[in-house]
Design an enzyme around this catalytic site. Structure first.
Site, mmCIF file in Angstrom:
data_model
loop_
_atom_site.group_PDB
_atom_site.id
_atom_site.type_symbol
_atom_site.label_atom_id
_atom_site.label_comp_id
_atom_site.label_asym_id
_atom_site.label_seq_id
_atom_site.Cartn_x
_atom_site.Cartn_y
_atom_site.Cartn_z
ATOM 1 N N ILE A 278 0.827 -1.328 0.086
ATOM 2 C CA ILE A 278 -0.055 0.095 -0.019
ATOM 3 C C ILE A 278 0.988 1.285 0.005
ATOM 4 O O ILE A 278 2.068 1.056 0.442
ATOM 5 C CB ILE A 278 -0.830 -0.014 1.365
ATOM 6 C CG1 ILE A 278 -0.402 -0.032 2.477
ATOM 7 C CG2 ILE A 278 -1.905 -1.121 1.088
ATOM 8 C CD1 ILE A 278 -1.147 0.007 3.792
ATOM 9 N N ASP A 279 0.189 2.269 -0.410
ATOM 10 C CA ASP A 279 0.983 3.496 -0.529
ATOM 11 C C ASP A 279 1.735 3.958 0.716
ATOM 12 O O ASP A 279 1.269 3.678 1.859
ATOM 13 C CB ASP A 279 0.096 4.776 -1.072
ATOM 14 C CG ASP A 279 -0.146 4.533 -2.585
ATOM 15 O OD1 ASP A 279 0.457 3.443 -3.209
ATOM 16 O OD2 ASP A 279 -1.062 4.937 -2.936
ATOM 17 N N ARG A 280 2.687 4.907 0.862
ATOM 18 C CA ARG A 280 3.490 5.477 1.974
ATOM 19 C C ARG A 280 2.581 6.015 2.875
ATOM 20 O O ARG A 280 2.555 5.823 4.109
ATOM 21 C CB ARG A 280 4.610 6.102 1.770
ATOM 22 C CG ARG A 280 5.376 6.677 2.735
ATOM 23 C CD ARG A 280 6.750 7.461 2.394
ATOM 24 N NE ARG A 280 7.355 8.108 3.187
ATOM 25 C CZ ARG A 280 8.412 8.723 3.299
ATOM 26 N NH1 ARG A 280 9.029 9.161 1.992
ATOM 27 N NH2 ARG A 280 9.028 9.226 4.342
#
Length: 466
Positions: A278-280
């Protein structure tokens, strides 16, 4: 049980008057045209092996000398024994035991010792997990196995060489040092069974077993991971990743989840593996496989879309209709400063199909809406790009928020309001993993300020898969 011996009379034993009575019948048959019986020529007495002795006289002594068999069988027993002796023999008869029949390659059908049969419902024997390969110090070529069919290039390298860093994988792929069937490959390309993968020298040490305990810094990292844990067993780990912490390393990235998992290496030196990303700036459920067996099954579940993910987001405006399906093609667009995903046309280079379901859970006036999202596919920045595409970008998104002159309501933090709320996926050993992450602090603050009930029923939970 008795056995009778049927006596057969030879022609020489028949009465002479009977032989004479049969001779006119034979002559009549020959005169009527019947084929004459073939007669063998008689030998002269001088040419017989034993002179003048007839055959039956020649072997008479041998027949008398031949031992009588137990049951009266054999050619030497032409002369029947006296009746009294035969009666005594029948009274004392005992059947002889026969050895069991033998069949090549099959068990004895009626034998006492029958081969043990394995029950039909017996589980197949477990295959031992292969040991992790050592990092190669020279160029080598490996063949993709059936279990690795469909794996991405980067995950293939992670599975083959535990401990290989993400940055190292990206570097050898970017330079073209890794080849698939002699051609350059991208880290996201899918491998097929039987393909040949050329692997360059990896100048890293193979993972070593821990000889001592954890250092203070490593123990602190382990405690942090334990505090983030939503679910854990011998095969699977589900973490609640906080916003701002990267999943994998990049340029200038020193702390990330993949690096933190180093403290969880087992006795064989195997480190837990990331199953998805998942994105940062996105918080919430992150699935990790603790064994190679679990990694293979969980990766296959994502590939076959049997995993269900639900996200929560706060978006600008209120989408209409309140429930819908977004289907586009997305392609990566790189610039000197940043990389984003743009909506592309079918057939564009690098374009991939992306599908997302959405549903409005609750609205705050007409300026903000709490939206539940369910991605069917798993493209990079898919939810962020899709919500911006329909004109309702996610609040605090630095890349895709494209509404001009839009003012952030007072009290809300200018951070990405996107949560990986829930993940439901089949467990590798049976059953289902169902983990839910709470709202992160900045999103919980926004929910409280807007009067949104974060424990309300989520309408997207039973959305279709396609």
């Amino acid at each position: 049980m008795s056995r009778r011996i049927k006596r057969t009379q030879s022609r020489s034993d028949r009465p002479a008057d009977r032989r004479n009575s049969e001779r006119p019948k034979a002559e009549a048959a020959r005169s009527a045209g019947a084929p004459a019986k073939r007669e063998s020529p008689k030998r002269e007495p001088s040419k017989r092996p034993d002179g003048d002795r007839p055959r039956r006289e020649r072997f008479a002594g041998e027949r008398e000398a031949a031992p009588r068999s137990e049951f009266g069988h054999g050619k030497g027993d032409r002369v029947r024994a006296p009746r009294a002796e035969r009666e005594d023999r029948r009274d004392t008869f005992e059947p002889r035991e026969r050895p069991p029949a033998k069949r090549a390659g099959k068990p004895v059908r009626f034998g006492a010792e029958r081969a043990e049969r394995k029950p039909a419902d017996a589980p197949p024997p477990k295959k031992p997990e292969p040991e992790p390969a050592l990092l190669p110090t020279k160029v080598q070529t490996v063949v993709v196995t059936a279990d690795e069919n469909g794996m991405r290039v980067d995950r293939f390298l992670e599975a083959r060489f535990p401990g290989l860093s993400f940055s190292h994988i990206q570097r050898i792929v970017r330079k073209g040092e890794l080849r698939v069937n002699g051609k350059r490959a991208d880290s996201k390309d899918r491998l097929e069974e039987g393909q040949s993968v050329r692997i360059p020298p990896l100048k890293l040490d193979a993972p070593k077993e821990r000889s001592g305990g954890l250092s203070d810094a490593e123990q602190k990292t382990l405690d942090t991971l334990k505090a983030m844990t939503l679910y854990e067993d011998d095969d699977v780990l589900v973490l609640n990743k906080p916003a701002g912490l990267a999943v994998q390393g990049g340029s200038g990235m020193t702390r990330h989840i993949d690096q933190m998992l180093e403290v969880m290496r087992d006795a064989k030196g195997q480190k837990p593996r990331l199953v998805h990303r998942i994105d940062r700036e996105t918080s919430g459920c992150l699935l990790v496989a603790k064994t190679r067996f679990a990694a293979t099954h969980l990766t296959g579940a994502f590939r076959h879309r049997s995993a269900r993910k639900v996200y929560w987001a706060l978006v600008a405006g209120v989408p209409k209709p309140k429930q819908g399906r977004i289907s586009t093609y997305l392609a990566k667009e790189e610039s000197e400063d940043d990389t984003i995903m743009r909506v592309a046309a079918h057939g564009d280079e690098g374009a991939s199909h992306a599908v997302t379901y959405y549903a409005v859970v609750e609205a705050s006036a007409s300026k903000l809406a709490w939206v539940s999202l369910k991605p069917v596919t798993g493209r990079t920045h898919q939810l962020r790009a899709h919500m911006a595409h329909i004109g309702h970008p996610i609040v605090g998104d630095p890349k895709y928020f494209n509404i001009e002159n839009w003012a952030l309501p007072g009290g809300l933090q200018n951070r990405l309001h996107l949560l990986a709320r829930r993940i439901v996926i089949p467990h590798p050993r049976g059953g289902v993993i169902d983990a839910t992450a709470p709202l992160p602090p900045h999103m919980l603050q926004s929910w409280n300020l807007l009067g949104l009930e974060h424990d309300r029923f989520d309408p997207i939970e039973n959305a279709p898969e396609e």
